[in-house]
Design a protein around this motif. Sequence first.
Motif, PDB file in Angstrom:
ATOM      1  N   ILE A 171       0.979  -1.095   0.175  1.00 54.88           N
ATOM      2  CA  ILE A 171      -0.003  -0.107  -0.026  1.00 54.88           C
ATOM      3  C   ILE A 171       0.912   1.311   0.151  1.00 54.88           C
ATOM      4  N   SER A 172       1.888   1.254   0.776  1.00 57.58           N
ATOM      5  CA  SER A 172       2.609   2.303   0.907  1.00 57.58           C
ATOM      6  C   SER A 172       3.537   2.457  -0.426  1.00 57.58           C
ATOM      7  N   SER A 173       3.736   1.515  -0.993  1.00 56.03           N
ATOM      8  CA  SER A 173       4.328   1.604  -2.470  1.00 56.03           C
ATOM      9  C   SER A 173       3.462   2.386  -3.437  1.00 56.03           C
ATOM     10  N   GLY A 174       2.294   2.004  -3.415  1.00 52.69           N
ATOM     11  CA  GLY A 174       1.142   2.616  -4.435  1.00 52.69           C
ATOM     12  C   GLY A 174       1.329   3.888  -3.981  1.00 52.69           C
ATOM     13  N   LEU A 175       1.129   4.333  -2.793  1.00 53.34           N
ATOM     14  CA  LEU A 175       0.838   5.803  -2.429  1.00 53.34           C
ATOM     15  C   LEU A 175       1.973   6.539  -2.857  1.00 53.34           C
ATOM     16  N   THR A 176       3.142   5.874  -2.545  1.00 54.94           N
ATOM     17  CA  THR A 176       4.407   6.626  -3.077  1.00 54.94           C
ATOM     18  C   THR A 176       4.474   6.880  -4.457  1.00 54.94           C
TER      19      THR A 176
END
Length: 231
Positions: free
Chosen positions: A173-178
């Motif tokens: 999720i954090s990778s996608g948000l980044t």
Amino acid sequence: MSASFFSIDFFLDQFYLPLYLLTWIISLLRYRRFFDTALKYLPILIIYTFFTELLGYFIKYNDEFQFFSDGRYAWHNVIIYNIYQVVFFIFFFEVYRKLVQNPAIKKQIHYLSIFCLLTYVVNAIFLNPLHNQMTYAHIIGSGIMLYILTIYFREKYLEESPYPLKFNLMFWISSGLTVFYTLFPLISIIYLLNLNIEIQIYFRPILLTSIAVMYSLIIIGLLVGKRKAFR
């Protein structure tokens, strides 16, 4: 409501709608893996995203869905996106506040959340949120998001865990948000520069691609994430 709204062409043009719906369905199927974590309300946020986009489309292209009687503003749907972006930011700021280990950072994220809300209030004072994108606030919120994501990734890098990151839902999720919040503020800044419309039109595909990448990464995380590896 015309049946054409649910035609194949409709879903091809608005490809992110079925993507949101698919993400929501998978989040429900995998809910047992994160139901008691900071992400327990994630399915609600995803379906809220879906209905926001659906309503936005109807307001813009269907006369039966209008907020304003004045014909000049009949197609204006920006208010629902302004509200949505605030909800999205605050949701994830709170998620990361709960996840980070450092008490000082937790407090910092809390204050940053308040600051983000204040930027939207100030932006709304100078630009009517019913008819204008809260672009300045979006940019500031995106910067805060990237800062928090950097803190999260740094903690994960320094953390000793027996579980590989590929099984960590929050990592995906954090990778996608980044991906999204790296491009979104840049495109917003370009929008503020008021460049020629022929130039601006090239940035919409980039933004939509970043949305597709973000939700694809979230789906991967939902599929491969393991309960014990969460955080």
